[in-house]
Design a protein around this motif. Structure first.
Motif, mmCIF file in Angstrom:
data_model
loop_
_atom_site.group_PDB
_atom_site.id
_atom_site.type_symbol
_atom_site.label_atom_id
_atom_site.label_comp_id
_atom_site.label_asym_id
_atom_site.label_seq_id
_atom_site.Cartn_x
_atom_site.Cartn_y
_atom_site.Cartn_z
ATOM 1 N N GLY A 1 16.221 -68.694 -0.413
ATOM 2 C CA GLY A 1 16.044 -67.807 -1.738
ATOM 3 C C GLY A 1 15.625 -66.406 -1.362
ATOM 4 O O GLY A 1 15.509 -66.166 -0.197
ATOM 5 N N GLU A 2 15.761 -65.485 -2.293
ATOM 6 C CA GLU A 2 15.513 -64.097 -2.181
ATOM 7 C C GLU A 2 13.909 -64.105 -2.219
ATOM 8 O O GLU A 2 13.129 -64.506 -3.052
ATOM 9 N N ILE A 3 13.386 -63.039 -1.266
ATOM 10 C CA ILE A 3 12.084 -62.849 -1.380
ATOM 11 C C ILE A 3 11.600 -61.228 -1.376
ATOM 12 O O ILE A 3 12.709 -60.568 -0.986
ATOM 13 N N ALA A 4 10.432 -60.806 -1.707
ATOM 14 C CA ALA A 4 9.964 -59.630 -1.606
ATOM 15 C C ALA A 4 8.649 -59.313 -0.891
ATOM 16 O O ALA A 4 8.059 -60.540 -1.128
ATOM 17 N N ILE A 5 8.126 -58.423 -0.605
ATOM 18 C CA ILE A 5 7.013 -57.842 0.045
ATOM 19 C C ILE A 5 6.312 -56.990 -0.991
ATOM 20 O O ILE A 5 6.690 -55.955 -1.200
ATOM 21 N N GLU B 1 9.566 -62.810 12.119
ATOM 22 C CA GLU B 1 9.693 -64.261 11.811
ATOM 23 C C GLU B 1 10.858 -64.831 11.080
ATOM 24 O O GLU B 1 11.521 -65.854 11.463
ATOM 25 N N LEU B 2 11.256 -63.843 10.185
ATOM 26 C CA LEU B 2 12.564 -64.122 9.280
ATOM 27 C C LEU B 2 13.672 -64.154 9.937
ATOM 28 O O LEU B 2 14.752 -64.772 9.476
ATOM 29 N N LYS B 3 13.749 -63.646 11.349
ATOM 30 C CA LYS B 3 14.905 -63.773 12.054
ATOM 31 C C LYS B 3 15.156 -65.198 12.725
ATOM 32 O O LYS B 3 16.275 -65.326 13.215
ATOM 33 N N VAL C 1 14.762 -58.905 0.277
ATOM 34 C CA VAL C 1 15.561 -57.836 -0.571
ATOM 35 C C VAL C 1 14.770 -56.573 -0.801
ATOM 36 O O VAL C 1 15.527 -55.545 -1.119
ATOM 37 N N GLU C 2 13.407 -56.348 -0.749
ATOM 38 C CA GLU C 2 12.584 -55.252 -0.900
ATOM 39 C C GLU C 2 11.284 -55.312 -0.631
ATOM 40 O O GLU C 2 10.479 -56.286 -0.703
ATOM 41 N N THR C 3 10.419 -54.254 -0.053
ATOM 42 C CA THR C 3 9.239 -54.010 -0.073
ATOM 43 C C THR C 3 8.869 -53.088 -0.730
ATOM 44 O O THR C 3 9.234 -51.874 -0.788
ATOM 45 N N ALA C 4 7.866 -53.564 -1.837
ATOM 46 C CA ALA C 4 7.465 -52.489 -2.726
ATOM 47 C C ALA C 4 5.715 -52.191 -2.330
ATOM 48 O O ALA C 4 5.147 -52.976 -1.614
ATOM 49 N N TYR C 5 5.360 -50.961 -2.946
ATOM 50 C CA TYR C 5 3.884 -50.557 -2.652
ATOM 51 C C TYR C 5 3.209 -50.328 -3.703
ATOM 52 O O TYR C 5 3.576 -49.311 -4.789
ATOM 53 N N GLY C 6 1.959 -50.870 -3.922
ATOM 54 C CA GLY C 6 1.270 -50.911 -5.032
ATOM 55 C C GLY C 6 -0.152 -49.957 -4.724
ATOM 56 O O GLY C 6 -0.939 -49.893 -5.713
ATOM 57 N N ASN C 7 -0.033 -49.535 -3.619
ATOM 58 C CA ASN C 7 -1.243 -48.736 -3.166
ATOM 59 C C ASN C 7 -2.853 -49.214 -3.387
ATOM 60 O O ASN C 7 -3.603 -48.565 -3.676
ATOM 61 N N ASP C 8 -2.942 -50.478 -3.508
ATOM 62 C CA ASP C 8 -4.099 -51.270 -3.535
ATOM 63 C C ASP C 8 -4.780 -50.781 -4.855
ATOM 64 O O ASP C 8 -5.782 -50.736 -5.127
ATOM 65 N N LEU D 1 15.060 -63.567 -7.603
ATOM 66 C CA LEU D 1 13.802 -63.398 -6.552
ATOM 67 C C LEU D 1 13.115 -64.787 -6.752
ATOM 68 O O LEU D 1 12.667 -65.389 -7.864
ATOM 69 N N ALA D 2 12.965 -65.423 -5.620
ATOM 70 C CA ALA D 2 12.353 -66.771 -5.390
ATOM 71 C C ALA D 2 10.891 -66.481 -5.192
ATOM 72 O O ALA D 2 9.856 -67.652 -5.328
#
Length: 366
Positions: A188-192, A212-214, A224-231, A250-251
């Motif tokens: 599945g698709e994952i995001a950070i 690791e994902l390699k 598919v994406e890395t997003a930032y919530g700025n803590d 997204l899984a």
């Protein structure tokens, strides 16, 4: 810009904080890659200034050690710094805490370092928001005789004496991917969902996550994406919502930040994605307990932030006492935490993280 003076907690508050700080576990690591052997030697020289360690030196009392977290009102750093406060009380030294109210206020953090240097504190423990922005200020602090320890998030090795890491950076990055992989059956698709784009520890972990994902077993998982919530809880909540809208297939989500994983769990638990989109990362048991029990989260991990703060305090006192200088191979005692050895680039690892799930989460209260 004038900088508020560090707040000193009264003795009565410190006593209460000690009792309240019986906590355990969170997660972080170092960002000291990219140096050559020659530059590493230069960094070592800059940190130690040619000084020699005296392991048998008497532990100094009456020192002033200031803690400068990324954000003073962040629950994670509250726990970590209380651990440092408790350790300093036991060591007979004075604790201070100061810092910005925002986890992205890099310039503000520099101002606090400068103020602490002017106040001639004996040592400071700093969680760096930006690996480069603090360097000049921290180097000036060291030139003025201040012992500089970084904890939770590092700066450049030449800009501090010792970095106290929650765990090895590689272990922290890889284990989060491994947890999510197991939960998704490696499909599945994952995001950070990270903190700030400049956060040293976050970026280091993410680097190891991608590596690791390699591996062949993740061939059917795609980042598919890395997003930032700025803590920030609201921003992290909104970023979670945005990820799910942008990526309908997204899984799973990895959030290597205690603020981010809690906000993501809050969103998922009240949405149609509950139990369908997997969430893991770094969180505290108290924040995540209800989400584990209601099925939103299967498992997550962390180290003990109070122990991290305590180790930072012991390291600062050992440096100020001349027992260590920051060179690889030096050892020192950290009280009940045990004895520690300084590794490459002046890094000390607290230990391995713990995985929390339904089977064990009620055993932990922090």
């Amino acid at each position: 810009m004038s900088t508020p003076a560090p707040r000193r907690r009264p003795a009565a508050h410190r006593t209460g904080a000690v009792l309240a700080a019986v906590v355990t576990l969170a997660l972080a690591a170092t960002a000291c890659g990219g140096t050559t052997k020659d530059s590493a030697k230069d960094d070592d020289s800059a940190r130690t200034s040619g000084a020699k360690a005296d392991p048998g030196a008497k532990t100094k009392k009456g020192l002033t050690v200031a803690f400068l977290p990324k954000q003073v009102n962040n629950p994670y750093f509250t726990v970590a710094d209380k651990g440092g406060e408790k350790a300093l009380d036991e060591l007979g030294s004075t604790y201070k805490e100061t810092g910005p109210n925002s986890a992205t206020d890099t310039s503000g953090q520099v101002s606090y370092v400068n103020t602490l240097t002017q106040q001639q504190v004996d040592a400071m423990a700093v969680s760096a928001q930006d690996p480069g922005a603090l360097c000049t200020a921290l180097k000036q602090a060291m030139k003025n005789g201040v012992k500089v320890v970084t904890y939770d998030s590092d700066t450049k090795p030449a800009c501090r004496h010792v970095f106290v890491s929650q765990s090895g950076a590689e272990a922290l990055g890889r284990t989060q991917v491994q947890l999510l992989g197991e939960q998704l059956d490696y499909k599945g698709e994952i995001a950070i969902l990270s903190a700030a784009q400049t956060a040293t520890n976050q970026n280091t972990w993410i680097g190891f996550m991608k590596d690791e994902l390699k591996k062949p077993k993740y061939k059917n998982m795609k980042l598919v994406e890395t997003a930032y919530g700025n803590d920030d809880a609201q921003q992290s909540f909104q970023q979670t919502q945005g990820l799910l809208q942008e990526h309908p297939k997204l899984a799973g989500i990895i959030s290597p930040t205690t603020v981010g994983i809690k906000a993501a769990a809050q969103y998922l638990s009240g949405s149609k994605y509950k139990g369908k989109v997997r969430l893991t990362g770094l969180g505290t048991p108290n924040d995540m307990r209800k989400y584990v029990k209601n099925g939103t989260v299967e498992g997550f991990e962390l180290w003990d932030p109070a122990k991290l703060g305590a180790l930072a305090a012991h390291t600062a006192v050992a440096l100020s006492s001349g027992q260590i200088t920051g060179r690889k191979g030096e050892t020192f005692s950290a009280g009940d935490l045990g004895r520690f050895t300084i590794g490459d680039d002046g890094v000390v690892d607290l230990g391995a993280p713990t995985v929390f799930d339904k089977a064990n989460i009620d055993k932990y209260r922090f």
